[in-house]
Motif scaffolding. Sequence first.
Motif, short mmCIF file in Angstrom:
data_model
loop_
_atom_site.label_atom_id
_atom_site.label_comp_id
_atom_site.label_asym_id
_atom_site.label_seq_id
_atom_site.Cartn_x
_atom_site.Cartn_y
_atom_site.Cartn_z
N UNK A 77 56.65 -52.08 81.08
CA UNK A 77 55.64 -51.33 81.82
C UNK A 77 56.26 -50.57 83.00
N UNK A 78 57.24 -51.20 83.64
CA UNK A 78 57.86 -50.59 84.81
C UNK A 78 58.64 -49.32 84.47
N UNK A 79 59.19 -49.24 83.25
CA UNK A 79 59.89 -48.02 82.83
C UNK A 79 58.95 -46.81 82.89
N UNK A 80 57.69 -47.04 82.54
CA UNK A 80 56.73 -45.94 82.44
C UNK A 80 56.19 -45.49 83.80
N UNK A 81 56.85 -45.95 84.88
CA UNK A 81 56.57 -45.39 86.21
C UNK A 81 57.33 -44.08 86.41
N UNK A 82 58.19 -43.72 85.49
CA UNK A 82 58.99 -42.49 85.59
C UNK A 82 59.73 -42.44 86.92
N UNK A 83 60.85 -43.13 86.94
CA UNK A 83 61.73 -43.14 88.10
C UNK A 83 61.08 -43.78 89.33
N UNK A 84 60.26 -44.80 89.09
CA UNK A 84 59.74 -45.59 90.19
C UNK A 84 58.55 -45.01 90.93
N UNK A 85 57.88 -44.02 90.34
CA UNK A 85 56.67 -43.48 90.98
C UNK A 85 55.56 -44.53 91.00
N UNK A 86 54.62 -44.38 91.88
CA UNK A 86 53.49 -45.29 91.96
C UNK A 86 52.33 -44.79 91.09
N UNK A 87 52.64 -44.59 89.84
CA UNK A 87 51.66 -44.24 88.82
C UNK A 87 52.30 -44.54 87.47
N UNK A 125 62.12 -36.11 73.80
CA UNK A 125 61.51 -35.19 74.77
C UNK A 125 61.34 -35.81 76.16
N UNK A 126 61.80 -37.05 76.33
CA UNK A 126 61.71 -37.75 77.62
C UNK A 126 60.26 -37.71 78.13
N UNK A 127 60.08 -37.17 79.34
CA UNK A 127 58.77 -37.19 79.99
C UNK A 127 58.01 -35.87 79.81
N UNK A 128 58.37 -35.06 78.84
CA UNK A 128 57.79 -33.72 78.74
C UNK A 128 56.28 -33.72 78.47
N UNK A 129 55.75 -34.82 77.93
CA UNK A 129 54.28 -34.89 77.76
C UNK A 129 53.59 -34.86 79.13
N UNK A 130 54.26 -35.43 80.15
CA UNK A 130 53.85 -35.29 81.55
C UNK A 130 52.38 -35.64 81.78
N UNK A 131 52.03 -36.87 81.46
CA UNK A 131 50.64 -37.31 81.56
C UNK A 131 50.55 -38.56 82.42
N UNK A 132 50.60 -38.39 83.77
CA UNK A 132 50.35 -39.56 84.62
C UNK A 132 48.88 -39.96 84.50
N UNK A 188 51.09 -49.38 92.57
CA UNK A 188 51.00 -48.49 91.40
C UNK A 188 49.53 -48.34 90.99
N UNK A 189 48.80 -49.42 91.05
CA UNK A 189 47.37 -49.39 90.73
C UNK A 189 46.58 -48.66 91.82
N UNK A 190 46.80 -49.03 93.05
CA UNK A 190 45.98 -48.50 94.14
C UNK A 190 46.26 -47.03 94.41
N UNK A 191 47.53 -46.63 94.35
CA UNK A 191 47.87 -45.23 94.63
C UNK A 191 47.78 -44.35 93.38
N UNK A 192 48.17 -44.91 92.22
CA UNK A 192 48.18 -44.13 90.99
C UNK A 192 46.81 -44.07 90.33
N UNK A 193 46.35 -45.20 89.85
CA UNK A 193 45.07 -45.26 89.14
C UNK A 193 43.90 -44.93 90.08
#
Length: 447
Positions: free
Chosen positions: A187-197, A206-213, A239-244
């Motif tokens: 799950x932590x990998x899907x933060x895309x370089x440690x973002x809080x989302x 294609x790495x993160x090209x879908x770009x769907x936080x 991640x929950x409070x700031x992202x979601x």
Amino acid sequence: MSLAGIFGCQNPTETETTTAATPTKAAENRLSDEELLTLVQKNTFQYFWDGAEPTSGLARERIHMDNVYPSDDRNVVTTGATGFGLMALLVGIERGFITREEGVQRLQKMVDYLEKADRFHGAWPHWIQGETGKVKPFGQKDNGGDLVETAFLVQGLLTVRQYLQDGNAEEKALAAQIDTLWREVEWDWYRKDGQNVLYWHWSPEYAWEMNFPVSGYNEALIMYVLAAASPTHGVPAEVYHEGWAKSGAIVSDAKAYGREVVLSHNGHEGTVGPMFWAHYSYLGLDPRGLKDKYADYWKLNQNHTMIQHDYCVDNPKDFEGYGEDTWGLTSSYSPEGYAGHSPKHDLGVIAPTAALSSYPYAPAESMKVIRHLYDDMGDKLWGEYGFYDAFSEEKDWYTPRYLGIDQGPIPVMIENGRSGLLWDLFMSAPEVQAGLKKLGFESPQLK
């Protein structure tokens, strides 16, 4: 189907009108409500039993009784609906549709397959080719991990683990096998370089090209709960409070039909989104008394249900058939192909799963729909795997086709309304308990 389906699902245009061979229900043969609920559960369960893809035992993306398929994808399996199907198998065991031994044998086959199927940093893809276990792209760049669909699958897997963990030696071994799969999801990998989302997709090509936080309210609450709950690849509460929750901006003060919307529904501001948003995350996550600083989740889902009900009764577009016994808008097939239906995007198409899977939230209103569709319209809507996916009286459109993601919530949510079975199992998982506490939730289910 998930939001990704709205944006990129490759689905056919359906125009045919077909009837299923069901006799008219004579008054003297009228089933009781309890009998009818069980029959609906039993037939819909068969989608995941007799209708399962044979190599994997997983849930097919779709089953078309007219045998017309797009790109010959009749053996494509779908990750999210498989999670729902795992839970439906437990309903089948508990309701006596199959024996426990038969159910465990199928569950073992499914878990063995999932263990070998393509995964991307522990996350399964949206679609898998049933015969091979290899990813089938959901779209050109959507050929890797799908964290939302994976969350729906893991919700089902953890529910099964809890069901089996105190069983015989075979069942305990299967529970341990499931536990390993759960612990391997990064799950932590899907933060895309440690973002809080959390990001929906990652692809090795294609790495993160879908770009769907995934930010703001939709069907994906369960993803954030499980990400926080993971004992191996967990994410911090921020991640929950700031992202979601967007630092609180997720809260809505809107009302529709005199009812509070509670949380801002992405893309549906001022009203509510498709009905599946009140189902997919809550097949296991018990909304009864579930609260955090943003919402009372029972109120959220009950109001979502009743706003849709009241909208269809009001019927501002004057569509044929809408009313107390025919309501419920969600993503489903339509005469134009797959579409995301809601009060903001109403095409005159009713999907049975919308009202049926809302049974826990509005049992009387849901039962009116079940009764009407079966007793009065069964010859057009009822088939081998329960009610067909969608119909439109306005356009005289009926099609003998099913979608796994729509069938799955029906037996599960009806069972939750009847016994709370899946809610009690999922909420008993110690990691789920810890994850909810970490995010600041309260619930009568928390020990």
